[in-house]
Enzyme design. Structure first.
Site, PDB file in Angstrom:
ATOM      1  N   ARG A   1      38.882  33.262  33.966  1.00 18.83           N
ATOM      2  CA  ARG A   1      39.497  33.318  35.309  1.00 18.83           C
ATOM      3  C   ARG A   1      40.290  32.041  35.585  1.00 18.83           C
ATOM      4  NH1 ARG A   1      39.192  38.108  38.643  1.00 18.83           N
ATOM      5  NH2 ARG A   1      38.865  36.833  40.488  1.00 18.83           N
TER       6      ARG A   1
ATOM      7  N   HIS B   1      44.778  41.034  33.950  1.00 22.58           N
ATOM      8  CA  HIS B   1      43.549  41.211  34.741  1.00 22.58           C
ATOM      9  C   HIS B   1      42.415  40.509  34.013  1.00 22.58           C
ATOM     10  CE1 HIS B   1      40.039  43.078  36.596  1.00 22.58           C
ATOM     11  NE2 HIS B   1      39.604  43.256  35.363  1.00 22.58           N
TER      12      HIS B   1
ATOM     13  N   THR C   1      45.941  34.870  42.014  1.00 22.27           N
ATOM     14  CA  THR C   1      46.588  36.199  41.950  1.00 22.27           C
ATOM     15  C   THR C   1      48.111  36.122  41.894  1.00 22.27           C
ATOM     16  OG1 THR C   1      44.746  37.150  43.162  1.00 22.27           O
ATOM     17  CG2 THR C   1      46.756  38.446  43.100  1.00 22.27           C
TER      18      THR C   1
ATOM     19  N   GLU D   1      33.351  46.936  33.045  1.00 25.25           N
ATOM     20  CA  GLU D   1      34.724  47.148  32.559  1.00 25.25           C
ATOM     21  C   GLU D   1      34.760  47.349  31.047  1.00 25.25           C
ATOM     22  OE1 GLU D   1      36.852  44.645  36.177  1.00 25.25           O
ATOM     23  OE2 GLU D   1      36.944  43.837  34.148  1.00 25.25           O
TER      24      GLU D   1
ATOM     25  N   ARG E   1      49.235  32.792  34.662  1.00 21.18           N
ATOM     26  CA  ARG E   1      50.136  33.280  35.722  1.00 21.18           C
ATOM     27  C   ARG E   1      51.059  32.171  36.215  1.00 21.18           C
ATOM     28  NH1 ARG E   1      45.294  36.431  38.805  1.00 21.18           N
ATOM     29  NH2 ARG E   1      45.455  38.462  37.773  1.00 21.18           N
TER      30      ARG E   1
ATOM     31  N   PHE F   1      49.015  48.480  48.803  1.00 19.62           N
ATOM     32  CA  PHE F   1      49.663  48.415  47.494  1.00 19.62           C
ATOM     33  C   PHE F   1      48.951  49.261  46.427  1.00 19.62           C
ATOM     34  CE2 PHE F   1      46.848  44.661  47.867  1.00 19.62           C
ATOM     35  CZ  PHE F   1      46.029  44.830  46.754  1.00 19.62           C
TER      36      PHE F   1
ATOM     37  N   TYR G   1      40.304  50.058  40.065  1.00 19.76           N
ATOM     38  CA  TYR G   1      40.773  49.373  41.277  1.00 19.76           C
ATOM     39  C   TYR G   1      40.193  49.993  42.560  1.00 19.76           C
ATOM     40  CZ  TYR G   1      44.157  46.688  38.541  1.00 19.76           C
ATOM     41  OH  TYR G   1      44.745  45.811  37.657  1.00 19.76           O
TER      42      TYR G   1
ATOM     43  N   ASN H   1      51.535  40.282  37.780  1.00 19.14           N
ATOM     44  CA  ASN H   1      50.922  38.989  37.470  1.00 19.14           C
ATOM     45  C   ASN H   1      50.289  38.963  36.074  1.00 19.14           C
ATOM     46  OD1 ASN H   1      48.745  40.575  37.980  1.00 19.14           O
ATOM     47  ND2 ASN H   1      47.927  39.376  39.667  1.00 19.14           N
TER      48      ASN H   1
END
Ligand code: CMP
Length: 155
Positions: A85, A115, A91, A126, A102, A57, A49, A112
């Protein structure tokens, strides 16, 4: 074929939604090439992140993601990043379209559920971050000929 990385976040694990979410990806036609449960280390999450590190946050996000194990999944399919996605949705669970993961199961901006990589480059980074080469599996997907045309399979 394109690969993408998905993380089922602590709320998905704790709310018993792991199977429901995985089922959507399997039903859609993705090949699951990596799958594991892991308590993600804060250092790994801070790297994951890093682009949010100046956001208010950030600390809370890392704490929540490290609170219990997550499920990390690598998926393969034609245009996998974009399709996943779309299936995940916006989000905020309150804003995400109904029918998306979501939109159907989340009420939160932070909690949520999931990822999903934002681009092909991000996906490859990733997958390397979360999986060892020995944890990724190439195997024949019996339904492949019924999922794609010959042309599409070359993508
Ligand atoms: P995701 O889009 O997967 O990656 C960044 C994460 O930060 C996001 O999911 C949420 O879990 C979290 N996030 C984004 N915006 C906020 C916010 N305003 N407040 C709290 N958490 C957020």
């Amino acid at each position: 074929m394109e690969r993408t990385c998905v993380i089922l976040k602590p709320d998905a694990v704790n709310r018993g939604l792991m199977g429901e979410i995985l089922k959507r990806f399997e039903n859609k036609g993705f090949r699951v090439i990596g799958l594991k449960m892991e308590r993600l280390a804060p250092t790994k999450l801070e790297e994951h992140y890093a682009h949010h590190k100046d956001k208010p946050f950030f600390q809370g996000l890392v704490k929540y993601m490290a609170s219990i194990p997550c499920v990390v999944i690598a998926l393969e399919g034609v245009e996998a990043v974009e399709v996943v996605r779309k299936m995940v949705g916006a989000t905020s669970g309150r804003k995400a379209d109904m029918g998306s993961i979501r939109g159907d199961f989340s009420m939160s901006h932070q909690q949520n559920l999931i990822h999903a990589s934002g681009s092909k480059e991000e996906a490859e980074k990733e997958i390397k971050r979360f999986f060892k080469e020995s944890e990724l599996h190439a195997y024949p997907l019996m339904s492949l000929d019924w999922l794609y045309s010959e042309e599409e399979k070359k993508a």
